[in-house]
Design an enzyme around this catalytic site. Structure first.
Site, PDB file in Angstrom:
ATOM      1  N   HIS A  23      48.430 -10.319  16.425  1.00  0.00           N
ATOM      2  CA  HIS A  23      47.725 -11.573  16.252  1.00  0.00           C
ATOM      3  C   HIS A  23      47.786 -12.060  14.807  1.00  0.00           C
ATOM      4  O   HIS A  23      47.321 -13.140  14.485  1.00  0.00           O
ATOM      5  CB  HIS A  23      46.262 -11.308  16.656  1.00  0.00           C
ATOM      6  CG  HIS A  23      45.476 -12.523  16.967  1.00  0.00           C
ATOM      7  ND1 HIS A  23      45.288 -13.528  16.068  1.00  0.00           N
ATOM      8  CD2 HIS A  23      44.841 -12.904  18.084  1.00  0.00           C
ATOM      9  CE1 HIS A  23      44.547 -14.470  16.625  1.00  0.00           C
ATOM     10  NE2 HIS A  23      44.274 -14.122  17.849  1.00  0.00           N
ATOM     11  N   CYS A  24      48.368 -11.233  13.914  1.00  0.00           N
ATOM     12  CA  CYS A  24      48.212 -11.562  12.484  1.00  0.00           C
ATOM     13  C   CYS A  24      49.529 -11.855  11.765  1.00  0.00           C
ATOM     14  O   CYS A  24      49.763 -12.993  11.363  1.00  0.00           O
ATOM     15  CB  CYS A  24      47.523 -10.403  11.775  1.00  0.00           C
ATOM     16  SG  CYS A  24      45.843 -10.182  12.314  1.00  0.00           S
ATOM     17  N   ILE A  25      50.366 -10.814  11.621  1.00  0.00           N
ATOM     18  CA  ILE A  25      51.501 -10.911  10.700  1.00  0.00           C
ATOM     19  C   ILE A  25      52.459 -12.045  11.085  1.00  0.00           C
ATOM     20  O   ILE A  25      52.985 -12.741  10.223  1.00  0.00           O
ATOM     21  CB  ILE A  25      52.285  -9.574  10.633  1.00  0.00           C
ATOM     22  CG1 ILE A  25      51.335  -8.403  10.344  1.00  0.00           C
ATOM     23  CG2 ILE A  25      53.381  -9.620   9.591  1.00  0.00           C
ATOM     24  CD1 ILE A  25      50.660  -8.442   9.021  1.00  0.00           C
ATOM     25  N   ASP A  60      49.808 -15.693  10.982  1.00  0.00           N
ATOM     26  CA  ASP A  60      49.136 -16.223   9.786  1.00  0.00           C
ATOM     27  C   ASP A  60      50.056 -17.023   8.854  1.00  0.00           C
ATOM     28  O   ASP A  60      49.636 -18.066   8.321  1.00  0.00           O
ATOM     29  CB  ASP A  60      48.468 -15.078   9.000  1.00  0.00           C
ATOM     30  CG  ASP A  60      47.431 -14.362   9.857  1.00  0.00           C
ATOM     31  OD1 ASP A  60      47.143 -14.846  10.963  1.00  0.00           O
ATOM     32  OD2 ASP A  60      46.936 -13.314   9.418  1.00  0.00           O
TER      33      ASP A  60
END
Ligand SMILES: NC(=O)c1ccc[n+]([C@@H]2O[C@H](COP(=O)([O-])OP(=O)(O)OC[C@H]3O[C@@H](n4cnc5c(N)ncnc54)[C@H](O)[C@@H]3O)[C@@H](O)[C@H]2O)c1
Length: 447
Positions: free
Chosen positions: A283-285, A288
Site C-alpha cells: 500500500h506504500c512504496i 506514495d
C-alpha cells in the site's frame, strides 16, 4: 456568554486536554482499524489510554471485539488482554468520536485507476470527526497523503463546523511508519514525526506520542511532516528501482547481482544496500511516490526520478516472466503448456497482504501465455488472478518436483528452500531466497 468568556472556558479546557493526555486519562479514538490503526490502538492501550477503534467494516469490528486480529503486529493474546482490561473496544458507530479527547485518522489512501490520489477515505473520516467535533479535541491525521492535505482539506472541514484550529480543535499530521510483520521494529520502536497547524497543536500531539514511541521529532508544519513521509518512501522506491536496473544490467553482463551488491555494501559509509525483486507491491512504496508526483504536476513540475523509478519497477513482472520462459527454453520446453508453481503471492515476506503484489501480475501474464499456474502461500489461502480465483496448494515435494518451473515470488520463511533446490527441475528465484545454498549448476536462475 461573551467571546472572551468562551475563550476563557476553552483555555481551561485546552489545559484540561493537556492534563488528560499527560496523565494518560484521555480517551483516544482511532479511525480505521487496518494494518496501521490496529497496532497504533494497541500501543496506546498498552500505554494506559482507553481506546476506541472505529471502522466502517462491520466484519472487522466483530472480529476485533471477539479477539481476532488480522495483522501479525497485534497477537490474539494482546488483543484479548486489551479487551479484558477494558482498554479497547471496536465499533462502527461514528458517534463514539464525540466522546473522544483525541481522534487519530488511519484510513486508506490508495490511487485511482488513473493513478491520481484517491483521498475520499480521508475526506469521509475527517468529515465524520468534524461533524462530531466538540471543544476541545486533538485530531491527528496519520494516513500517508500529499503535502497540503491537513492544511487545505482537513482544517476547512473543522472550520466549517465553527471550530477554530489551535483554539478549540488541535490539528496535526503525524505519518505512520509501521512495517507490518517486522519483528524488530513495531509502532513502539519507531520515532514519530509531528507537524501541527499551530505550535500548540504540535506540542499536544508530541505529548501523546511521547507515551508510546522512543522519540518524537517536532517539525514546523503539517506539510513538512506529510512530505517527509513521502520522501522516505520515494527514497526506497528509487533505490529499489536502481537495484532492479542493476539486476537487468548484471543479467546482460553475466555476473551475479547479489554478489555485486554485497561487495559494494562492504564499504562502511556512503552506501546502503537495496535488492532487486519482482516489482513493487503493498500500500506504500508503489503508491506514495504517485502522491508526490501528482502534487508536483499541479505545481508545474515533473518529478522525473519518480517517473523513471516507476517505469523500471513496473517492468519487473514482465522481466520475471521472460526469465521463466528462458529457463524453460533451456530445458527445451515452452511456456505455453508448462506447469508453473509460484511460491508466495503476498507482496512481501511474512504477511498475507496481496495489495498491488507484483506476484499477481507475474501469474496473470504466465497464465495469459498459456502456462498452467498454481501457487503456495501459507498466508494467502486464495487469490484472484486475472479474474479467476486460485486456491493455495501445499508445496509438497511431489508438487515441487512435478512443476516444470518453480518461481519464488515471496520469500516467506515457511518455505523449505534447501528441499526446493534439491527436487525442483528449475527454479526462478526473484528474492534471493536460495542465495548461498548449494544449487546444482543451471538449476537456479536469479535476478
Ligand atoms: N500498511 C502499511 O504498511 C502502512 C505503513 C505506513 C503508512 N500506511 C498508511 O496508513 C494508512 C492506512 O493504511 P492501512 O494499511 O492501515 O489500510 P487498511 O486498508 O489496512 O485499513 C484501513 C481501515 O480503515 C477502514 N476505513 C475506511 N474508511 C473508514 C472510515 N471513514 N471510517 C472508519 N474506518 C474506515 C477500513 O475498513 C480498513 O479497516 C494509509 O494512508 C497508508 O498509506 C500504511
Amino acid at each position: 456568554m461573551t467571546t472572551s468568556a468562551v475563550r476563557g472556558t476553552y483555555q481551561v479546557t485546552a489545559s484540561e486536554l493537556q492534563r488528560r493526555i499527560a496523565a494518560r486519562t484521555a480517551r483516544v479514538g482511532v479511525v480505521g482499524q487496518g494494518y496501521v490503526g490496529l497496532p497504533l490502538a494497541a500501543a496506546l492501550a498498552r500505554a494506559g489510554f482507553a481506546v476506541t477503534g472505529l471502522d466502517t467494516d462491520l466484519d472487522r469490528v466483530t472480529a476485533l471485539n471477539a479477539g481476532r486480529p488480522h495483522t501479525p503486529d497485534v497477537s490474539g493474546e494482546a488483543l484479548a488482554a486489551m479487551l479484558r482490561e477494558g482498554r479497547y473496544h471496536a465499533t462502527a458507530d461514528a458517534s463514539a468520536l464525540g466522546r473522544c479527547d483525541v481522534v487519530i485518522i488511519c484510513v486508506p489512501t490508495p490511487l485511482r485507476k488513473s493513478r491520481d490520489p484517491d483521498i475520499s477515505f480521508v475526506v469521509a473520516a475527517a468529515e465524520e470527526a468534524a461533524a462530531r467535533f466538540r471543544p476541545t479535541q486533538l485530531v491527528i491525521l496519520e494516513s500517508t497523503t500529499y503535502p497540503g492535505t491537513t492544511q487545505e482539506l482537513v482544517v476547512p472541514l473543522f472550520e466549517a463546523r465553527g471550530a477554530r484550529p489551535g483554539v478549540d480543535v488541535f490539528l496535526a499530521f503525524s505519518p505512520e511508519r509501521i512495517d507490518p510483520g517486522n519483528a524488530r521494529y513495531g509502532v513502539q520502536d519507531i520515532p514519530k514525526v509531528v507537524g501541527g497547524v499551530t505550535r500548540e497543536c504540535t506540542a499536544l500531539a508530541a505529548l501523546l506520542y511521547g507515551h508510546v514511541v522512543p522519540r518524537v521529532l517536532q517539525v514546523s508544519s503539517p506539510r513538512v511532516a506529510e512530505l517527509a513521509k513521502l520522501y522516505e518512501n520515494v527514497f526506497r522506491n528509487v533505490n529499489i528501482a536502481l537495484a532492479n536496473e542493476l539486476a537487468l544490467m548484471c543479467g546482460r553482463l553475466g555476473v551475479s547481482t547479489r554478489e555485486v551488491i554485497d561487495a559494494a555494501a562492504s564499504k562502511p559509509f556512503g552506501f546502503l544496500p537495496f535488492y532487486p525483486g519482482p516489482g513493487i507491491g503493498g500500500h506504500c512504496i508503489g503508491v506514495d511516490p504517485a502522491y508526490l508526483a501528482w502534487t508536483m504536476r499541479l505545481n508545474g513540475y515533473e518529478a522525473r526520478l519518480i517517473r523513471l523509478a516507476e517505469e523500471i519497477n513496473r517492468s519487473m513482472p514482465d522481466h520475471v516472466v521472460e526469465l521463466v520462459a528462458q529457463a524453460l527454453n533451456r530445458q527445451r520446453r515452452s511456456l505455453n503448456g508448462a506447469r508453473i508453481l509460484a511460491l508466495g503471492v503476498a507482496y512481501k515476506r511474512g504477511v498475507g497482504d496481496t495489495r498491488e503484489s507484483p506476484a499477481l501480475e507475474v501469474l496473470a501474464t504466465l497464465a495469459e501465455r498459456g502456462a498452467e499456474v498454481a501457487y503456495a502461500d501459507p498466508h494467502v489461502p486464495e487469490v484472484a488472478v486475472a479474474g479467476r480465483m486460485l486456491k493455495a496448494v501445499e508445496p509438497t515435494e511431489e508438487r515441487l518436483a512435478a512443476a516444470d518451473c518453480v518461481v519464488v515470488l515471496t520469500d516467506h520463511p515457511e518455505f523449505d528452500y534447501v528441499r526446493l533446490i534439491e527436487v525442483a527441475s528449475v527454479v526462478v528465484d526473484t528474492r534471493d531466497a536460495t542465495y548461498g545454498l548449494p544449487a546444482p549448476s543451471g538449476r537456479v536462475v536469479t535476478l
